[in-house]
Design a protein around this motif. Structure first.
Motif, PDB file in Angstrom:
ATOM      1  N   PHE A   1      -4.148  19.880   7.501  1.00 50.72           N
ATOM      2  CA  PHE A   1      -5.032  18.671   7.748  1.00 50.72           C
ATOM      3  C   PHE A   1      -5.999  18.592   6.981  1.00 50.72           C
ATOM      4  O   PHE A   1      -6.646  19.766   6.557  1.00 50.72           O
ATOM      5  CB  PHE A   1      -5.609  18.802   9.246  1.00 50.72           C
ATOM      6  N   ARG A   2      -6.292  17.570   6.326  1.00 49.32           N
ATOM      7  CA  ARG A   2      -7.378  17.255   5.199  1.00 49.32           C
ATOM      8  C   ARG A   2      -8.224  16.027   5.560  1.00 49.32           C
ATOM      9  O   ARG A   2      -7.833  15.216   6.033  1.00 49.32           O
ATOM     10  CB  ARG A   2      -6.554  16.705   3.993  1.00 49.32           C
ATOM     11  N   THR A   3      -9.459  16.307   5.605  1.00 51.92           N
ATOM     12  CA  THR A   3     -10.853  15.536   5.934  1.00 51.92           C
ATOM     13  C   THR A   3     -10.437  14.136   5.312  1.00 51.92           C
ATOM     14  O   THR A   3     -10.265  14.157   3.854  1.00 51.92           O
ATOM     15  CB  THR A   3     -11.989  16.127   5.586  1.00 51.92           C
ATOM     16  N   ALA A   4     -10.546  13.215   6.054  1.00 51.76           N
ATOM     17  CA  ALA A   4     -10.326  11.605   5.271  1.00 51.76           C
ATOM     18  C   ALA A   4     -11.606  11.007   5.727  1.00 51.76           C
ATOM     19  O   ALA A   4     -12.276  11.084   6.769  1.00 51.76           O
ATOM     20  CB  ALA A   4      -9.105  11.007   5.877  1.00 51.76           C
ATOM     21  N   GLY A   5     -11.390   9.655   5.003  1.00 57.20           N
ATOM     22  CA  GLY A   5     -12.628   8.876   5.483  1.00 57.20           C
ATOM     23  C   GLY A   5     -12.003   7.926   6.426  1.00 57.20           C
ATOM     24  O   GLY A   5     -11.199   7.919   7.180  1.00 57.20           O
ATOM     25  N   THR A   6     -12.572   6.353   6.303  1.00 53.78           N
ATOM     26  CA  THR A   6     -12.094   5.539   7.283  1.00 53.78           C
ATOM     27  C   THR A   6     -10.895   5.193   6.577  1.00 53.78           C
ATOM     28  O   THR A   6     -10.014   4.202   7.366  1.00 53.78           O
ATOM     29  CB  THR A   6     -12.979   4.313   7.529  1.00 53.78           C
ATOM     30  N   VAL A   7     -10.554   4.937   5.545  1.00 54.63           N
ATOM     31  CA  VAL A   7      -9.128   4.585   4.880  1.00 54.63           C
ATOM     32  C   VAL A   7      -8.137   5.782   4.735  1.00 54.63           C
ATOM     33  O   VAL A   7      -8.478   6.939   4.100  1.00 54.63           O
ATOM     34  CB  VAL A   7      -9.529   3.795   3.427  1.00 54.63           C
ATOM     35  N   ILE A   8      -6.839   5.653   5.060  1.00 53.14           N
ATOM     36  CA  ILE A   8      -6.061   6.818   4.939  1.00 53.14           C
ATOM     37  C   ILE A   8      -4.955   6.409   3.866  1.00 53.14           C
ATOM     38  O   ILE A   8      -4.326   5.461   3.783  1.00 53.14           O
ATOM     39  CB  ILE A   8      -5.170   6.995   6.352  1.00 53.14           C
ATOM     40  N   PRO A   9      -4.874   7.158   2.852  1.00 54.10           N
ATOM     41  CA  PRO A   9      -3.953   6.851   1.810  1.00 54.10           C
ATOM     42  C   PRO A   9      -2.717   6.840   2.043  1.00 54.10           C
ATOM     43  O   PRO A   9      -2.144   7.619   3.029  1.00 54.10           O
ATOM     44  CB  PRO A   9      -4.324   8.096   0.766  1.00 54.10           C
ATOM     45  N   GLY A  10      -1.898   6.255   1.563  1.00 49.07           N
ATOM     46  CA  GLY A  10      -0.444   6.193   1.479  1.00 49.07           C
ATOM     47  C   GLY A  10       0.328   5.146   2.318  1.00 49.07           C
ATOM     48  O   GLY A  10       1.291   5.090   2.730  1.00 49.07           O
ATOM     49  N   ALA A  11      -0.710   4.536   3.076  1.00 45.36           N
ATOM     50  CA  ALA A  11      -0.250   3.630   4.135  1.00 45.36           C
ATOM     51  C   ALA A  11       0.017   2.322   3.726  1.00 45.36           C
ATOM     52  O   ALA A  11      -0.687   1.690   2.794  1.00 45.36           O
ATOM     53  CB  ALA A  11      -1.225   3.558   5.519  1.00 45.36           C
ATOM     54  N   GLY A  12       0.819   1.262   4.311  1.00 42.06           N
ATOM     55  CA  GLY A  12       0.965  -0.065   3.854  1.00 42.06           C
ATOM     56  C   GLY A  12       0.109  -0.829   4.436  1.00 42.06           C
ATOM     57  O   GLY A  12      -1.073  -0.496   4.983  1.00 42.06           O
ATOM     58  N   GLU A  13       0.369  -2.222   4.584  1.00 39.89           N
ATOM     59  CA  GLU A  13      -0.492  -3.149   4.903  1.00 39.89           C
ATOM     60  C   GLU A  13      -0.751  -2.936   6.701  1.00 39.89           C
ATOM     61  O   GLU A  13       0.452  -2.949   7.496  1.00 39.89           O
ATOM     62  CB  GLU A  13      -0.290  -4.585   4.515  1.00 39.89           C
ATOM     63  N   ALA A  14      -1.965  -3.045   7.354  1.00 39.10           N
ATOM     64  CA  ALA A  14      -2.042  -2.666   8.623  1.00 39.10           C
ATOM     65  C   ALA A  14      -1.541  -3.961   9.260  1.00 39.10           C
ATOM     66  O   ALA A  14      -2.202  -4.956   9.059  1.00 39.10           O
ATOM     67  CB  ALA A  14      -3.729  -2.652   8.874  1.00 39.10           C
ATOM     68  N   THR A  15      -0.829  -3.764  10.316  1.00 39.14           N
ATOM     69  CA  THR A  15      -0.420  -4.901  11.084  1.00 39.14           C
ATOM     70  C   THR A  15      -0.324  -4.671  12.552  1.00 39.14           C
ATOM     71  O   THR A  15       0.060  -5.232  13.554  1.00 39.14           O
ATOM     72  CB  THR A  15       1.297  -5.209  10.964  1.00 39.14           C
TER      73      THR A  15
END
Length: 719
Positions: A315-329
């Motif tokens: 697990f790697r610390t992330a911000g509010t945006v998670i990389p690699g994801a598509g458009e939020a639906t």
């Protein structure tokens, strides 16, 4: 009489030129600090950090420049005060306001370094990830101003921005593309600052001519210039070759040296929670307000060692945006009641999380909060909801990940029997995946009182023991784990997922909605969920009835070859023919003498070395003459390693070019610049020219001739 009138304009002109030089140097050094900060900002999300480091550089230089003729203790004191105020503003600007300001400031200052290094790329600009770059930029700008503007040492003033530039490169590591424009801009600014460097203090006009009330002599300045030049030339001579070698190597990633967030005992093996949830189905776990029906995942488990299912990757610390994801639906607002642990429920694939610090497993896209879930914890999660797969009926299994097809040692015999039944009954991969789910759902029963356990003995008991002994009943833990293992036995990549069936709208998710289910990977559709759970109120069919029926219907090897069953009796007198049957058969085969077959076999064996030599020649021709220059260099390197292996010097796969060259030196054969060209082909393929490729391929033949006598004669003849 006119001399004083002429001297005054000359002094004013000299003062103006000096101040222009000082202003130019200050502007160049300020922009150098901005460029150095922009290098680190490449791995941050958005432009917030770039603006913050630019403001820090301009603010620090403005304070130092304004106080350049004041006592030396005044500028650092005011600069420290300005740094504190600027850091406070940066923390307030990037904070989400959920915690008190004092708590946010202390947390940001205490955890700034580890969280900056463990933050998932792109790094979200939050208080604990902007403190370090802002502080270093301000410090570099302050020191640079003091050295270059107050003391007139422009070359020394270029050192802090250079160190800041190196720190930015170290923070970025291999996680961003090469930035040649940043390097060019940095060098141009440094050259401009040195070209219009400020005059030494003894040549300063009027009120700019003193430093702390007195003008230094020319001798120390001259000696300092000589010493600086000498040190610079020595550093270039010593470090130049090493720096040239580093150009073609991949930088290290400092995140590899920081321990990632760790799971608690309850999260290391989340499958054991299924039995507890089944026994207490009314336990309230969390509240959810969702935009659609979805399966919210808690953990994705791909690795099985015969005892437990575990997740792959860190697990790697992330911000509010998670990389690699598509458009939020899909969106969900979650409030924790009694879920516990550190794993965060979210629908696949999560795209962003607010109001909760998280870390993400990039391999499975599962979420974790380092501080753990407590009653009352609430957050908002957006997901790029995975649509229903299409074309799965004709898709092939995705076998690209070895972890999803690895089998544990010695699975129970009942698993082998079920796998043979599935392979015999169904043809396509999808039919086998669905057929396995149907088999488990039709032949086994759900029992909320079944004990927890998914090691091989427990699954063997679940699948093979009679109902009277407590077998053939279990929770979704046993159903999902058994399905995933048997799926791998029939050639289907599989994994186990633990999560919840959450309906659309506002609801309270209870333990009864917690479930484990298997997924199978298909080439194209991706991971597809299958449901092996039995339908409510349907009596299961004993699995032994179906498996024994399959054994009865499956012909034995003798029957399949036509040698069993009701075959005709060739000893029956009615079927006897005149003469000797075996003699006639021998006469039919007498058309081709036996020695011809022996000769053909010997000729075939004699052709094997020729075929191997032809294959090796064709492979060498393909490697050395086809492809891009970088591919030809790589082909030449492969040929050198192959020739070395023939001579008994084998290079491990993990060895780099320099390490391989050291091992090859034992052959006493020259490979020239080949290691350097190999590194260039691997890390900068566009920089390899045709001339480099010709030079690399031209080394292969002399190398082969040199080490030919070191190859054993048998291998030399046969290959």
């Amino acid at each position: 009489m006119s001399a004083p009138g002429i001297a005054a304009p000359a002094r004013r002109g000299r003062r103006t030129r000096y101040r222009l030089r000082v202003a130019t140097v200050a502007a160049c050094l300020t922009l150098m600090c901005v460029v150095a900060g922009a290098v680190a900002a490449r791995v941050y999300h958005g432009q917030t950090l770039l603006l913050l480091v630019a403001g820090a550089a301009f603010g620090a230089f403005a304070i130092g420049f304004a106080l350049r003729n004041r006592p030396s203790f005044l500028a650092p004191s005011l600069s420290a005060t300005g740094l504190a105020a600027y850091l406070l503003g940066a923390i307030v600007l990037t904070s989400d306001g959920t915690d008190p300001l004092g708590t946010t400031i202390v947390d940001a200052l205490v955890n700034a370094v580890p969280r900056t290094l463990t933050a998932l790329i792109p790094v979200e600009p939050v208080p604990d990830t902007v403190v370090v770059p802002v502080f270093l930029t301000w410090l570099a700008a302050t020191l640079s101003c003091e050295f270059a503007i107050r003391y007139g040492r422009t070359l020394l003033g270029c050192l802090p921005p250079t160190l800041l530039y190196g720190a930015g490169l170290y923070l970025v590591g291999p996680n961003a593309d090469a930035g040649p424009l940043f390097a060019v801009a940095f060098c141009v600014l440094a050259a401009a600052a040195l070209a219009v460097t400020a005059a030494p203090p003894e040549r300063r006009p009027d009120r700019d001519a003193t430093v702390e009330g007195q003008a230094p002599s020319r001798t120390p300045a001259l000696m300092g210039a000589v010493v600086t030049t000498t040190v610079l030339l020595a550093a270039v001579a010593v470090l130049g070759p090493a720096a040239a070698r580093l150009v073609t190597t991949s930088p290290g990633d400092p995140r590899e040296y920081v321990e990632p967030p760790q799971l608690t005992d309850i999260d290391l093996n989340p499958l054991v929670r299924i039995a507890q949830w089944a026994q207490f189905p009314d336990q309230e776990l969390f509240k959810a307000d969702t935009s659609a029906d979805a399966w919210m995942r808690l953990a994705v488990l791909t690795k099985y060692d015969g005892t437990t299912w575990q997740a792959e990757g860190d697990f790697r610390t992330a911000g509010t945006v998670i990389p690699g994801a598509g458009e939020a639906t899909y969106s969900a607002d979650v409030e924790i009641i009694e879920l516990g642990g550190k794993l965060v429920p979210a629908a696949a694939d999560p795209a962003g999380v607010t109001d909760l610090p998280i870390a993400v497993n990039l391999y499975t896209k599962c979420l974790l909060t380092p501080d753990g879930l407590a009653t009352g914890t609430s957050f908002h999660v957006d997901s790029a909801l995975v649509p229903e797969p299409t074309g799965v009926e004709t898709a092939r299994p995705d076998l690209s990940d070895p972890a999803t097809v690895t089998l544990p040692p010695a699975p129970p015999e009942i698993m082998t029997q079920i796998a043979e039944y599935i392979n015999t009954t169904f043809d396509t991969p999808y039919e086998r995946a669905q057929g396995l789910a149907d088999f488990l759902s039709q032949h086994y029963a759900f029992d909320p009182e079944a004990p927890s356990g998914h090691d091989l003995p427990a699954l063997g008991f679940f699948l093979g023991s009679p109902v009277t002994a407590g077998g053939q009943t279990g929770t979704s833990e046993q159903f999902a784990a058994s399905y995933a293992i048997i799926a791998r036995m029939v050639g289907l990549p599989s994994r186990v997922v633990v999560g919840f069936d959450v309906p659309a709208g506002s609801s309270t998710v209870t333990a009864a909605q917690g479930q484990a289910w298997p997924e199978v990977a298909f080439d194209g559709p991706g991971w597809v969920r299958f449901d092996p759970m039995p339908a409510a109120g349907v009596a299961p069919i004993p699995p032994e009835d179906t498996l024994e029926k399959m054994e009865e219907e499956t012909p034995s090897p003798e029957e399949a070859e036509g040698g069993g069953g009701e075959a005709e009796d060739f000893n029956d007198e009615a079927l006897e023919q005149d003469g000797d049957f075996n003699e006639e058969a021998g006469q039919e085969d007498a058309g081709i003498p036996r020695w011809v077959w022996y000769a053909a076999a010997a000729l075939l064996l004699a052709c094997v070395p020729l075929a191997l030599k032809a294959r090796r020649a064709l492979r060498r021709r393909r490697r050395l003459r086809t492809g891009t220059p970088a591919e030809r260099v790589a082909g030449a390197w492969a040929e050198v390693l192959a020739e070395a292996a023939r001579a008994g010097v084998k290079i491990p796969d993990h060895a780099n070019a320099e390490e391989a060259a050291v091992r090859l030196s034992a052959l006493k054969a020259d490979i020239g610049p080949l290691p350097r060209l190999v590194n260039a082909a691997a890390f900068a393929p566009g920089a390899v020219s045709e001339a480099d490729a010709d030079a690399a391929t031209g080394l292969v033949a002399p190398f082969s001739r040199t080490i030919r006598h070191q190859v054993k004669w048998m291998r030399r003849v046969l290959t």
